[in-house]
Design a protein around this motif. Structure first.
Motif, PDB file in Angstrom:
ATOM      1  N   LYS A  12       0.833  -1.192   0.000  1.00 17.28           N
ATOM      2  CA  LYS A  12       0.000   0.000   0.000  1.00 17.28           C
ATOM      3  C   LYS A  12       0.872   1.248   0.000  1.00 17.28           C
ATOM      4  O   LYS A  12       1.801   1.386   0.794  1.00 17.28           O
ATOM      5  N   LEU A  13       0.548   2.177  -0.889  1.00 14.24           N
ATOM      6  CA  LEU A  13       1.292   3.418  -0.949  1.00 14.24           C
ATOM      7  C   LEU A  13       0.700   4.412   0.036  1.00 14.24           C
ATOM      8  O   LEU A  13      -0.298   4.145   0.709  1.00 14.24           O
ATOM      9  N   VAL A  14       1.309   5.601   0.100  1.00 12.68           N
ATOM     10  CA  VAL A  14       0.740   6.637   0.955  1.00 12.68           C
ATOM     11  C   VAL A  14      -0.653   6.972   0.451  1.00 12.68           C
ATOM     12  O   VAL A  14      -0.970   6.791  -0.714  1.00 12.68           O
ATOM     13  N   ASP A  15      -1.511   7.433   1.371  1.00 10.44           N
ATOM     14  CA  ASP A  15      -2.891   7.747   1.018  1.00 10.44           C
ATOM     15  C   ASP A  15      -2.906   9.022   0.188  1.00 10.44           C
ATOM     16  O   ASP A  15      -2.796  10.129   0.716  1.00 10.44           O
ATOM     17  N   LEU A  16      -3.027   8.864  -1.121  1.00 13.60           N
ATOM     18  CA  LEU A  16      -2.904  10.004  -2.022  1.00 13.60           C
ATOM     19  C   LEU A  16      -4.264  10.611  -2.328  1.00 13.60           C
ATOM     20  O   LEU A  16      -5.202   9.890  -2.669  1.00 13.60           O
ATOM     21  N   PRO A  17      -4.392  11.922  -2.238  1.00 11.72           N
ATOM     22  CA  PRO A  17      -5.678  12.575  -2.517  1.00 11.72           C
ATOM     23  C   PRO A  17      -5.891  12.790  -4.011  1.00 11.72           C
ATOM     24  O   PRO A  17      -6.079  13.906  -4.468  1.00 11.72           O
ATOM     25  N   PHE A  18      -5.829  11.716  -4.799  1.00 10.53           N
ATOM     26  CA  PHE A  18      -5.991  11.826  -6.243  1.00 10.53           C
ATOM     27  C   PHE A  18      -7.276  11.143  -6.674  1.00 10.53           C
ATOM     28  O   PHE A  18      -7.652  10.091  -6.154  1.00 10.53           O
ATOM     29  N   LEU A  19      -7.910  11.719  -7.657  1.00  9.35           N
ATOM     30  CA  LEU A  19      -9.134  11.158  -8.208  1.00  9.35           C
ATOM     31  C   LEU A  19      -8.772  10.201  -9.329  1.00  9.35           C
ATOM     32  O   LEU A  19      -8.055  10.559 -10.264  1.00  9.35           O
ATOM     33  N   THR A  41     -12.442   6.523  -0.441  1.00  8.79           N
ATOM     34  CA  THR A  41     -12.491   7.170   0.868  1.00  8.79           C
ATOM     35  C   THR A  41     -13.109   8.564   0.796  1.00  8.79           C
ATOM     36  O   THR A  41     -13.567   9.080   1.808  1.00  8.79           O
ATOM     37  N   PHE A  42     -13.075   9.195  -0.371  1.00  8.28           N
ATOM     38  CA  PHE A  42     -13.696  10.515  -0.501  1.00  8.28           C
ATOM     39  C   PHE A  42     -14.142  10.731  -1.942  1.00  8.28           C
ATOM     40  O   PHE A  42     -13.650  10.100  -2.877  1.00  8.28           O
ATOM     41  N   TRP A  43     -15.111  11.649  -2.097  1.00  3.51           N
ATOM     42  CA  TRP A  43     -15.661  12.021  -3.396  1.00  3.51           C
ATOM     43  C   TRP A  43     -15.633  13.539  -3.523  1.00  3.51           C
ATOM     44  O   TRP A  43     -15.768  14.254  -2.522  1.00  3.51           O
ATOM     45  N   PRO A  62     -14.920  22.530  -3.042  1.00  8.34           N
ATOM     46  CA  PRO A  62     -13.748  22.065  -2.288  1.00  8.34           C
ATOM     47  C   PRO A  62     -14.049  20.983  -1.266  1.00  8.34           C
ATOM     48  O   PRO A  62     -13.130  20.417  -0.687  1.00  8.34           O
ATOM     49  N   THR A  63     -15.349  20.690  -1.050  1.00  9.12           N
ATOM     50  CA  THR A  63     -15.720  19.730  -0.005  1.00  9.12           C
ATOM     51  C   THR A  63     -15.352  18.308  -0.408  1.00  9.12           C
ATOM     52  O   THR A  63     -15.512  17.915  -1.562  1.00  9.12           O
ATOM     53  N   ARG A  64     -14.875  17.542   0.567  1.00  3.60           N
ATOM     54  CA  ARG A  64     -14.660  16.112   0.373  1.00  3.60           C
ATOM     55  C   ARG A  64     -15.838  15.372   1.006  1.00  3.60           C
ATOM     56  O   ARG A  64     -16.055  15.457   2.213  1.00  3.60           O
ATOM     57  N   GLU A  69     -22.885  10.781   1.858  1.00  3.84           N
ATOM     58  CA  GLU A  69     -23.167  12.179   1.548  1.00  3.84           C
ATOM     59  C   GLU A  69     -23.348  12.391   0.053  1.00  3.84           C
ATOM     60  O   GLU A  69     -24.214  13.149  -0.375  1.00  3.84           O
ATOM     61  N   ILE A  70     -22.513  11.729  -0.768  1.00  2.00           N
ATOM     62  CA  ILE A  70     -22.622  11.940  -2.207  1.00  2.00           C
ATOM     63  C   ILE A  70     -23.905  11.319  -2.754  1.00  2.00           C
ATOM     64  O   ILE A  70     -24.530  11.853  -3.675  1.00  2.00           O
TER      65      ILE A  70
END
Length: 778
Positions: A12-19, A41-43, A62-64, A69-70
């Motif tokens: 597992k790599l670092v938790d990257l905030p990429f879509l 983990t996020f949308w 900007p909201t995650r 929620e989505i």
């Protein structure tokens, strides 16, 4: 249901905030592109306004959001538009290639299907299997021009640049940079999409300027990518060959020759050879890389294409008697690669037409060296490969290997030990130009992460630059020779040792030759419209015969036909894709230009490219681009040479695993799929001796190569009619085509503000009621 199959379990790599994956939804007035990260983990949401046919208006929330929620948010949006069709699921995609406008509305280009072709430092690298072009505005009388003959012709022209072939991207790795740059670069906040190896810079320029980030788009690198997993004497390693084609002064063989005023040369390609050793999980990975490049002779010269003259005369333009552009070219190379530039010039001598360029190139090098200190001199090797080849292929190749060995001793290569995922932190920082959107746990670096930084043992400082007249056939052989001696040194550094002999029958040498031949074919097809000539490689293998001669003759005929009849249209397509020309009022259409109007070194980009002046969603003023911004992207390296910040001044799905062969097997992450045999046999019939003076490996090794099928799974998209199901579900057409048309809709609509809970604090969504469009597949 509908989610793409996962790769084999890996660290597992670092938790990257990429879509990584997106679903596109529509109402009458807006598109909603909802993207999620790989681990769900996020949308996030990007809203695209559809009411203005001539402006690109974007709003990024900007909201995650969480999954619940989505889902709730989509229900609220659909209820607000229920009377007129609600919220409709349109398609699933894997990133935005860019936005483009011709004579009418804007279009969004997206990746419909991707294919995994390999990994670098644990970062997945993808090719493109299918794309889709989506018209942004809702169909109305103002968008009728979208169906005009000229508009359709422009759309078809853009499609001539087939991004499904030899275009690559990564979400978490700067594929436009070398391994050395990605490992060593500590600077952040640079706009990497504007580098010379990112081919969709123009298409993504608008969205990047509006949103001030790159999280919704991918950066496409054009060239070649192949990865092979090897086992030699019970030691496993992976070698990767990457070619990156420059977008500066890009084009076709006879319409792009020599150099332009900015110092950019035609057919400029950077080649990187990476070798990584397989180690147990948890350990740092030993890895090495060597970079070389090719490019047209950096002088002002040209050749007039002719149906009746396969080899037209060379026209040397003496307008740059002081060699200012040539000097600028080599200064740029020093900034990118380091101070030591070694030139391997393979032009012919004697009374051949190439001799005029050889003599002038030598004068230019001497002129440049006169104004520099000895340690900064350009080091030139003038070697008539064609002449030496006629005296014997083995002897000519031995010379090339010796030149490569000497160059490697001078410029060195990159060697480090680094954890999987190295370079990811820089990608995170560079994705947001001003205010990074970070998770709370990403704001500080933990001691564990600090301990997982790369250990660097050596850096490459300089580059070997090879050229022949086209930088194709002879250059391929020369670069293979350099790659072969480099591979020997790379494996030595990784602790894989063997007899100091390069043997043509060595399975490893054969696999490397296959990789460079495939790369040569790809580069030749991109520039000259045909595969590369195989004469010299066949002679090295000992299988040069009448059949191969006929094949080379067919290649020559195909190349001549494409150069004479097809290159003008191909050049138009490249110019449009890169934003160097496009439709303008009062100007002739691209297909009405004469062939000599394509061969321009300095295009007025400000007047040719459509401009996105502002975003109505956030009133962000966008600056126009001029020629200085496009051609003078000076690097700001943080160290000398290849290290850090060098100017580069830019599922068909996963492969199904199959049972491994009990004997020798291969593993190649190819640039595409097809029915063609991946690795045709190429046994040597030559009795020539190997090169005893060049370190390498004997064929007596127990060598194994693993097929690409064993590394990646095939992914198939599945459709879903429930738009409120998991956002990860795919939405695809069963027809396998992306052609569609819109039924006319009302031009005037009523609207109201609807409070949307959960979208963001006190955010009111404007819902315009009207009949939603229908999609008709054909």
């Amino acid at each position: 249901m509908g989610s793409e199959p996962r790769d084999e379990p890996r660290r597992k790599l670092v938790d990257l905030p990429f879509l990584h994956k997106f679903k596109l939804y529509s109402t009458h007035t807006n598109y909603y592109l909802i993207g999620r990260d790989e681990n769900k983990t996020f949308w996030r949401i990007l809203k695209i306004d559809r009411t203005d046919p001539t402006e690109l208006n974007l709003f990024e929330d900007p909201t995650r959001y969480t999954h619940d929620e989505i889902v709730q948010l989509k229900k609220w949006i659909s209820r607000g538009n229920q009377k007129f069709g609600g919220l409709k699921a349109e398609t699933t995609c894997y990133g935005i290639i860019g936005f483009v406008r011709f004579l009418g509305p804007y279009y969004m280009l997206v990746i419909k299907r991707r294919k995994k072709v390999g990994e670098i430092c644990g970062h997945a690298v993808y090719g493109i299997a299918e794309t889709e072009q989506i018209m942004i505005p809702y169909p109305s009388p103002e968008t009728r021009v979208a169906n005009s003959l000229a508009e359709r012709r422009y759309k078809n022209l853009l499609k001539m640049v087939d991004v499904r072939t030899n275009f690559y991207f990564s979400y978490t790795y700067h594929l436009m940079y070398t391994l050395q740059t990605n490992v060593c670069n500590t600077e952040s906040g640079e706009i990497h999409d504007e580098t010379m190896f990112v081919w969709n810079e123009y298409l993504t320029h608008g969205i990047r300027r509006i949103l001030q980030n790159t999280v919704w788009t991918v950066s496409l690198v054009y060239g070649f990518f192949q990865q092979t997993k090897c086992s030699v004497s019970d030691e496993e390693f992976v070698f990767t060959v990457i070619a990156r084609r420059s977008r500066h002064y890009a084009g076709t063989r006879y319409l792009r020759r020599g150099i332009n005023d900015a110092g950019n040369v035609a057919n400029e390609v950077e080649i990187e050879q990476i070798v990584t050793k397989e180690v147990p999980e948890g350990q740092k990975v030993p890895m090495t890389s060597v970079v070389q490049m090719r490019g047209s002779i950096p002088l002002f010269w040209s050749q007039e294409t002719s149906v009746f003259t396969p080899q037209p005369d060379i026209i040397l333009n003496n307008k740059d008697v002081k060699h200012v552009a040539t000097r600028r070219h080599f200064e740029n190379l020093k900034q990118r690669y380091g101070r030591l530039i070694i030139i391997l010039n393979l032009l012919k001598t004697g009374k051949h037409r190439e001799s005029i360029l050889r003599a002038e190139f030598g004068k230019a090098i001497s002129s440049i060296n006169k104004g520099t200190t000895r340690e900064n001199h350009l080091k030139a090797i003038h070697f008539d490969l064609n002449k030496h080849y006629k005296s014997g292929a083995d002897g000519a190749f031995e010379h090339l290997c010796n030149y490569g060995k000497r160059a490697l001793e001078l410029i060195n290569l990159f060697f480090c030990e680094a954890p999987l995922g190295v370079g990811a932190e820089a990608v995170i920082n560079d994705s947001f130009f001003n205010n990074p959107i970070m998770n709370e746990d990403e704001e500080e670096t933990s001691p564990e992460e600090e301990a997982l930084k790369a250990d660097i043992f050596s850096l490459q400082n300089g580059v070997l630059r090879s050229n022949c007249i086209d930088c194709l056939d002879r250059t391929n052989v020369a670069q293979y020779a350099h790659g072969l001696v480099a591979l020997a040194q790379q494996l030595h550094l990784l602790g894989i040792t063997g007899p100091p002999i390069v043997d043509k029958n060595n399975p490893l040498a054969k696999k490397l030759m296959e990789a460079y031949e495939k790369m040569g074919d790809a580069i030749a097809m991109q520039y000259a419209g045909s595969d590369a000539h195989i004469k010299m490689f066949s002679a090295l293998r000992g299988d040069w015969n009448m059949m191969m001669k006929h094949r080379d003759m067919i290649t020559a005929v195909r190349r001549h036909y494409n150069n004479a009849y097809m290159d003008s249209e191909k050049q138009n397509a490249i110019n449009m894709f890169l934003g160097q020309s496009g439709p303008q009022l009062g100007r002739p259409a691209l297909w009405e230009l004469r062939s000599d109007q394509h061969n321009t070194g300095n295009l007025d980009i400000e007047n040719l490219r459509p401009r996105i002046s502002r975003s109505f969603s956030d009133n962000l003023l966008l600056e126009g681009l001029d020629i200085e911004e496009l051609i003078n992207e000076n690097p700001q390296p943080s160290r000398e040479g290849l290290n850090g910040g060098w100017e580069t001044n830019s599922e068909v799905g996963f492969f199904e695993p199959e049972p491994a062969s009990p004997s020798v097997h291969f593993e190649d992450h190819l640039r595409g799929t097809g029915s063609k045999q991946m690795f045709p046999d190429s046994g040597s019939t030559s009795d020539s001796q190997g090169l005893d003076d060049v370190p390498g490996f004997s064929h007596s090794y127990n060598a194994k190569f693993t097929t690409a099928d064993e590394m990646f799974e095939r992914c198939s998209s599945m459709s879903s009619d429930n738009m409120f199901s998991d956002i990860a579900e795919s939405f695809t057409s069963t027809t396998g085509t992306d052609h569609f048309e819109f039924l006319p809709g009302p031009s005037q609509t009523e609207g109201e503000y609807v409070l949307v809970p959960g979208f963001s604090n006190e955010f009111y969504h404007w819902v315009q009621h009207g009949r939603a469009f229908s999609r008709v597949w054909r």
